[in-house]
Scaffold this motif. Structure first.
Motif, PDB file in Angstrom:
ATOM      1  N   ALA A   1       0.565  -0.789  -0.223  1.00 14.88           N
ATOM      2  CA  ALA A   1       0.023  -0.157  -0.142  1.00 14.88           C
ATOM      3  C   ALA A   1       0.599   1.663  -0.648  1.00 14.88           C
ATOM      4  N   ARG A   2       1.880   1.453   0.248  1.00 16.45           N
ATOM      5  CA  ARG A   2       2.377   2.314   0.718  1.00 16.45           C
ATOM      6  C   ARG A   2       3.354   2.776  -0.807  1.00 16.45           C
ATOM      7  N   ALA A   3       3.657   1.530  -1.322  1.00 18.48           N
ATOM      8  CA  ALA A   3       4.809   2.134  -2.177  1.00 18.48           C
ATOM      9  C   ALA A   3       3.619   1.852  -3.385  1.00 18.48           C
ATOM     10  N   SER A   4       2.367   2.333  -3.471  1.00 16.38           N
ATOM     11  CA  SER A   4       1.377   2.389  -4.605  1.00 16.38           C
ATOM     12  C   SER A   4       1.472   2.858  -4.230  1.00 16.38           C
ATOM     13  N   HIS A   5       1.617   4.158  -3.581  1.00 18.09           N
ATOM     14  CA  HIS A   5       1.452   5.361  -2.933  1.00 18.09           C
ATOM     15  C   HIS A   5       1.934   6.680  -4.192  1.00 18.09           C
ATOM     16  N   LEU A   6       3.085   5.477  -3.803  1.00 19.73           N
ATOM     17  CA  LEU A   6       4.978   5.995  -4.609  1.00 19.73           C
ATOM     18  C   LEU A   6       3.781   6.874  -6.440  1.00 19.73           C
ATOM     19  N   PHE A   7       3.177   5.897  -6.520  1.00 19.47           N
ATOM     20  CA  PHE A   7       2.260   6.000  -8.587  1.00 19.47           C
ATOM     21  C   PHE A   7       1.760   6.499  -7.990  1.00 19.47           C
ATOM     22  N   ASP A   8       0.557   6.349  -7.140  1.00 14.81           N
ATOM     23  CA  ASP A   8      -1.138   6.339  -7.271  1.00 14.81           C
ATOM     24  C   ASP A   8      -1.207   7.338  -5.905  1.00 14.81           C
ATOM     25  N   ASN A   9      -1.000   8.691  -6.995  1.00 16.10           N
ATOM     26  CA  ASN A   9      -1.363   9.892  -5.746  1.00 16.10           C
ATOM     27  C   ASN A   9      -1.523  11.097  -7.426  1.00 16.10           C
ATOM     28  N   PRO A  10      -1.867  12.427  -6.500  1.00 16.68           N
ATOM     29  CA  PRO A  10      -3.044  12.739  -7.571  1.00 16.68           C
ATOM     30  C   PRO A  10      -1.885  13.855  -8.753  1.00 16.68           C
ATOM     31  N   ALA A  11      -1.116  13.671  -7.915  1.00 13.64           N
ATOM     32  CA  ALA A  11      -0.213  14.354  -9.280  1.00 13.64           C
ATOM     33  C   ALA A  11       0.498  13.191 -10.524  1.00 13.64           C
ATOM     34  N   THR A  12      -0.002  12.248 -10.434  1.00  6.66           N
ATOM     35  CA  THR A  12       0.091  11.023 -11.252  1.00  6.66           C
ATOM     36  C   THR A  12      -0.970  11.475 -12.799  1.00  6.66           C
ATOM     37  N   VAL A  13      -1.896  11.891 -12.294  1.00 10.25           N
ATOM     38  CA  VAL A  13      -2.892  12.810 -12.856  1.00 10.25           C
ATOM     39  C   VAL A  13      -2.866  13.625 -13.928  1.00 10.25           C
ATOM     40  N   PHE A  14      -1.912  15.499 -12.775  1.00  6.85           N
ATOM     41  CA  PHE A  14      -1.139  16.239 -13.684  1.00  6.85           C
ATOM     42  C   PHE A  14      -0.191  15.636 -14.065  1.00  6.85           C
ATOM     43  N   PHE A  15       0.536  14.996 -14.166  1.00  7.81           N
ATOM     44  CA  PHE A  15       1.836  14.016 -14.823  1.00  7.81           C
ATOM     45  C   PHE A  15       1.432  13.767 -16.384  1.00  7.81           C
ATOM     46  N   SER A  16       0.159  12.371 -15.798  1.00  9.01           N
ATOM     47  CA  SER A  16      -0.501  12.773 -17.551  1.00  9.01           C
ATOM     48  C   SER A  16      -0.678  13.597 -18.392  1.00  9.01           C
ATOM     49  N   ILE A  17      -1.558  14.454 -17.622  1.00  5.88           N
ATOM     50  CA  ILE A  17      -1.950  15.780 -18.911  1.00  5.88           C
ATOM     51  C   ILE A  17      -0.742  16.090 -19.239  1.00  5.88           C
ATOM     52  N   PHE A  18       0.530  16.561 -18.443  1.00  2.00           N
ATOM     53  CA  PHE A  18       1.632  17.116 -19.426  1.00  2.00           C
ATOM     54  C   PHE A  18       2.314  16.301 -20.324  1.00  2.00           C
ATOM     55  N   MET A  19       2.315  14.843 -19.999  1.00  2.00           N
ATOM     56  CA  MET A  19       3.031  13.935 -21.002  1.00  2.00           C
ATOM     57  C   MET A  19       2.300  13.832 -22.511  1.00  2.00           C
ATOM     58  N   ALA A  20       0.956  14.533 -22.077  1.00  2.00           N
ATOM     59  CA  ALA A  20       0.225  14.222 -23.928  1.00  2.00           C
ATOM     60  C   ALA A  20       0.267  15.812 -24.033  1.00  2.00           C
ATOM     61  N   LEU A  21       0.651  16.730 -23.310  1.00  5.40           N
ATOM     62  CA  LEU A  21       1.230  18.199 -24.185  1.00  5.40           C
ATOM     63  C   LEU A  21       2.225  18.208 -23.995  1.00  5.40           C
ATOM     64  N   TRP A  22       3.010  17.394 -23.487  1.00  6.73           N
ATOM     65  CA  TRP A  22       4.343  17.084 -24.161  1.00  6.73           C
ATOM     66  C   TRP A  22       5.041  16.610 -25.748  1.00  6.73           C
ATOM     67  N   ALA A  23       3.581  15.371 -25.731  1.00  6.16           N
ATOM     68  CA  ALA A  23       4.090  14.632 -26.687  1.00  6.16           C
ATOM     69  C   ALA A  23       3.160  15.532 -28.122  1.00  6.16           C
ATOM     70  N   ALA A  24       2.323  16.293 -27.972  1.00 10.10           N
ATOM     71  CA  ALA A  24       1.961  17.473 -28.883  1.00 10.10           C
ATOM     72  C   ALA A  24       3.100  18.077 -29.119  1.00 10.10           C
ATOM     73  N   MET A  25       4.065  18.846 -28.453  1.00 12.80           N
ATOM     74  CA  MET A  25       5.043  19.614 -28.382  1.00 12.80           C
ATOM     75  C   MET A  25       6.317  19.453 -29.108  1.00 12.80           C
ATOM     76  N   PHE A  26       6.372  18.120 -28.279  1.00 14.26           N
ATOM     77  CA  PHE A  26       7.689  17.486 -29.650  1.00 14.26           C
ATOM     78  C   PHE A  26       7.138  17.166 -30.682  1.00 14.26           C
ATOM     79  N   MET A  27       6.311  17.001 -30.960  1.00 13.35           N
ATOM     80  CA  MET A  27       5.931  16.395 -32.645  1.00 13.35           C
ATOM     81  C   MET A  27       6.220  17.774 -33.910  1.00 13.35           C
ATOM     82  N   GLU A  28       5.448  18.996 -32.479  1.00 12.54           N
ATOM     83  CA  GLU A  28       5.073  20.664 -33.447  1.00 12.54           C
ATOM     84  C   GLU A  28       6.577  21.184 -33.795  1.00 12.54           C
ATOM     85  N   HIS A  29       7.588  20.744 -32.185  1.00 14.21           N
ATOM     86  CA  HIS A  29       9.196  20.971 -32.214  1.00 14.21           C
ATOM     87  C   HIS A  29       9.683  20.343 -33.712  1.00 14.21           C
ATOM     88  N   TRP A  30       9.456  19.244 -33.340  1.00 15.30           N
ATOM     89  CA  TRP A  30      10.340  18.469 -35.004  1.00 15.30           C
ATOM     90  C   TRP A  30       9.765  18.949 -36.005  1.00 15.30           C
TER      91      TRP A  30
END
Length: 896
Positions: free
Chosen positions: A360-389
């Motif tokens: 349970a403690r180890a799961s919290h390292l990856f299952d916390n509210p910040a992971t939702v923000f990180f998923s949104i960030f990585m989706a925008l990161w992928a879009a910016m990477f494609m445009e930058h390329w």
């Protein structure tokens, strides 16, 4: 050259850019070098006259005469085309052939068959080489080399041949006209100056990195004269496939003042890992296609830096808040007296919930509210990477004069061993394509079957370990099963990757594509589908299927009526998903991408070294005197960029698809790519034969695959957050069922009751008093009605509330993130503004240049045209003779 509109395809013997990027050294330059450098330049890089440079090499097998037939075969080796044709003509006239020495009939039959094949290959070589000479190329043979059994054909392309093919290819060449490149002004100029000063230590020490404020106008090379183009009767690919030639390659330039030396020092060395790549130099030496690959890989690696930083911050946030996480605190509380139902039939016993504290403690390292923000960030990161390329690619097209280049479709030339005959019946070709698709589906089914086998392994080994007498083994059953199953999956993935690569090519050959480009794209797509399914099927099973097809106590689901479907840990399957993802990703990078690429060449070198120790001193001395083309012959042949792109695309999938469960994936990808760039660079410079330079204005189908993975990543991360993690159940409890709006009581809320008297016969634990008391009720994780209700064990209303919230989150997350990605795509233009202005300026200046040239031509014609007595000096149309264009071609060529 060849009589096709593109000399970069398989049926061309060598590439024009590879020759023009490495111009031959003049005798004056050779004389200016030191004696050692002169010897090095001349040693295998030039013809015997020391002036004509070797541009391309063809190798062929020389049959060794055996001791019993040396005299007979030596005469055949010295035979030439004229005597063979004379012999065939004598046979047609009915004259008896010359007497042959008597011998063993069986041996004579075998010798006749072998000699026939050797004569056929020799005849085809002579015909091919004759066509090369007719095209203006200069050839020189060398069969007396230090490499036994191998003959070499050295090819030199004179300057007039290069000019002819440059015009035929519409190759852009710089003119004498130069113009000033517009520089930033004001605040932008100051920012650029500061950035350039700050990043100056990161730039390689090569000429291309010096600031250039002027640029030559470029235009398609042209000569105003007619010329005849020759079409090769057979492609070099088919000659290689049939064994007429054994290899075909350009030479590495190993002189001290060459590009290869700079590339080795400033690019292929691990000591310069922190520097930018000399992409312009890579393009000059290897061509645009390889230059674009390394430019894309460099940009991808740079873009991983911010993604890695954010991922590390998210992970550290989980570490910092694990002690304040109320659900894990409730599970780990010493007074927690919740009795859980057995995890397997018979062998497993009742257990306490607090035993899952570590998970349970180890799961919290990856299952916390910040992971939702990180998923949104990585989706925008992928879009910016494609445009930058896209912007980076357009800038490279402008700098490399590829803005008007269009790739042309060239008929595919496959070896006779791959395609015996092209089908003329369209129905037959349709059937072959359908069969190839069916076999592709069957191979995907094989992957599913292997994953199912690993599932059975986990189920059976879990029951076996629970029956162990060792308490340490019983307490670490989950960890052992997870880790060993992930390693087994990794080994299977590595093996099937190699198998699927060969199978994908075989399936593509069955479809008989019409062009080289179609063949390459179909091959890439099939290979990607097979390897993608192979790598991600175990991960998809853990993320979306494990723990959801289980049933409940007293009514579990079974496989083959014996194996009970496995459950997730109480903290959810996210931790197991993280373990599977990390082992697969790191294993593929360390073993497949790096260890294989480093270890196999080192092992081959070690084997050659051991063999050399067994040889005599004289043979070692001979090896030191190998010509350059002999040394390159022992290098590994270039197998294309598909393996390099494929491993990066799969890595891009690991970084984006399940990033919600493993925020450290971008960091590990960054560390791998820093090594990968230098590893690939060293491989291209020192361990592979020099590839034939190929022009390309983009990375082709790989860009579409990247966009597809980025779009799928948004959907998968939405489902991972919604269904795999406990993010949605926590929100639903906190805002709908919590009495005080906190997370206290969440663990108890997510568990249901089961009366142990409702176990099926033979499924109850063998030791019901394992905890020291009689258990009447046990708990399991699910939303179901208790046994004392009117509808026992039926899913409760909380289950439907959570399911509705999960589906709503998927819809909202997917649409919001994709909308934000489209906004990023819309805001960032594909073509940089300065590049667009420069391209427009070039067109205007080019029109002005040719207008002035035409005016000069008209003045020249007027001065050469005599006036009659009537004063007729108007500009009547004048028929161009073959002498005038020669003068004009001088005028035109002087502009380049």
């Amino acid at each position: 050259m060849c009589g096709s509109s593109s000399v970069y395809q398989n049926k061309c013997i060598f590439s024009l850019p590879s020759l023009m990027h490495s111009p031959p050294l003049s005798p004056q330059l050779l004389n200016s070098l030191t004696p050692e450098e002169n010897t090095q330049c001349q040693h295998g890089l030039y013809f015997q006259d020391g002036e004509r440079r070797v541009d391309y090499i063809l190798t062929y097998h020389i049959k060794k005469p055996s001791s019993s037939r040396s005299n007979r075969q030596s005469s055949r080796f010295t035979d030439n085309a004229f005597t063979r044709s004379l012999r065939r003509g004598t046979a047609r006239l009915g004259r008896p052939p010359p007497p042959q020495p008597r011998g063993d009939p069986e041996v004579a039959s075998q010798d006749h068959s072998m000699d026939y094949h050797e004569d056929d290959k020799r005849y085809r070589r002579e015909e091919f080489e004759g066509n090369l000479r007719d095209m203006g190329l200069e050839l020189e043979k060398d069969e007396d080399t230090k490499t036994p059994g191998v003959g070499f054909v050295k090819i030199h392309a004179p300057w007039h041949v290069l000019c002819r093919e440059a015009e035929f290819m519409k190759l852009k060449m710089p003119t004498k006209k130069v113009y000033e490149v517009k520089q930033c002004s004001g605040v932008g100029a100051k920012i650029n100056t500061l950035v350039n000063k700050a990043t100056e230590p990161l730039h390689p020490n090569v000429e291309e990195n010096r600031g250039q404020h002027v640029k030559h106008l470029s235009y398609a090379f042209s000569r105003e004269k007619q010329h005849l183009f020759f079409f090769l009767p057979v492609g070099i690919t088919s000659l290689l496939g049939s064994g007429v030639y054994t290899a075909a390659y350009p030479l590495h330039d190993v002189s001290t003042h060459c590009n290869q030396h700079l590339l080795y020092e400033e690019w292929a060395s691990y000591s310069v890992f922190y520097k930018y790549q000399p992409i312009g130099l890579v393009r000059k030496y290897f061509g645009e296609k390889i230059g674009l690959y390394f430019a894309w890989l460099g940009l991808y690696t740079q873009m991983l830096i911010p993604a890695s930083l954010v991922g590390v911050i998210v992970f550290l946030y989980g570490c910092a808040t694990v002690d304040n996480n109320i659900p894990s605190m409730e599970i780990c509380h010493p007074r927690n007296n919740i009795t859980m139902c057995p995890l397997c039939d018979r062998a497993c016993n009742y257990w306490k919930l607090k035993e899952a504290c570590g998970t349970a403690r180890a799961s919290h390292l990856f299952d916390n509210p910040a992971t939702v923000f990180f998923s949104i960030f990585m989706a925008l990161w992928a879009a910016m990477f494609m445009e930058h390329w896209k912007r980076r690619q357009m800038r490279l097209n402008y700098e490399w004069d590829l803005t008007g280049f269009e790739e042309e479709e060239v008929s595919a030339l496959l070896s006779p061993t791959e395609i015996a005959e092209e089908p003329t019946n369209k129905w037959k070709q349709t059937v072959q394509s359908a069969m190839a698709g069916l076999k592709l589906v069957l191979l995907i089914g094989v992957t599913f079957a292997i994953v199912f086998g690993v599932i059975l392994y986990r189920i059976s080994i879990t029951a076996a370990l629970h029956m162990s007498n060792n308490p340490t083994t019983r307490s670490n059953v989950r960890l052992m099963v997870k880790t060993t199953a992930a390693i087994i999956n990794l080994v299977v993935i590595l093996i099937l990757d190699e198998v699927y690569g060969a199978v994908a090519r075989w399936l593509t050959v069955l479809e008989v594509p019409k062009t080289d480009r179609s063949f390459e794209e179909r091959l890439i797509f099939k290979t990607f589908v097979l390897k993608f399914v192979n790598a991600f099927t175990p991960i998809i099973y853990i993320a979306f299927f494990r723990g959801r097809l289980v049933g409940r106590p007293g009514s579990y689901l079974y496989v083959f009526e014996s194996y009970r479907m496995e459950e997730c840990a109480h903290g959810g399957c996210l931790m197991e998903l993280c373990i599977q993802l990390s082992i697969t990703m790191l294993g593929k990078q360390l073993i497949q991408n790096n260890l294989f690429e480093i270890g196999i060449p080192k092992l081959k070198k070690l084997i050659r070294y051991i063999k050399s120790k067994r040889r005599s001193f004289q043979e070692e001395e001979r090896e030191k005197k190998l010509q350059r083309y002999e040394t390159d012959h022992f290098l590994e042949p270039f197998a294309g960029l598909t393996p390099e792109y494929m491993e990066m695309i799969i890595q891009f999938g690991f970084v984006t698809l399940f990033v919600a469960s493993f925020p450290l994936a971008p960091l590990f990808a960054l560390l791998n790519n820093i090594i990968e760039i230098r590893l690939d660079a060293k491989k291209f410079v020192a361990e592979l034969r020099r590839p034939v330079a190929a022009r390309a204005k983009d990375i082709g189908i790989w860009y579409n695959l990247l966009r597809g993975v980025a779009k799928v990543a948004v959907i998968i991360n939405a489902f991972v957050i919604s269904f795999t993690s406990d993010f949605i159940p926590r929100l639903v409890y906190q805002y709908m069922y919590s009495p005080d709006g906190s997370m206290h009581g969440f663990v108890n809320h997510t568990m249901s009751y089961f009366n142990v008297s409702d176990f099926q016969d033979g499924k109850e634990p063998m030791d019901p008093h394992h905890l020291g008391y009689q258990v009447e009720m046990c708990r399991y994780k699910d939303y179901r009605e208790p046994p004392w209700s009117n509808t026992p064990y039926v899913v409760s209303k909380e289950f439907w509330a959570v399911l509705a919230a999960r589906l709503a989150f998927v819809i909202v997350f997917q649409n919001v993130v994709m909308l934000m990605s489209d906004i990023v795509d819309w805001l960032i233009p594909d073509i940089p503004k300065d590049i667009s202005l420069q391209i427009h300026k070039e067109k205007i200046l080019m029109v002005e240049l040719f207008m002035k040239e035409e005016q000069g031509k008209m003045q020249f014609i007027d001065s050469m045209t005599p006036c009659d007595g009537k004063g007729r000096n108007n500009h009547a149309p004048i028929a161009r003779s073959r002498s005038i264009p020669h003068t004009h071609s001088h005028t035109h060529a002087n502009n380049f």
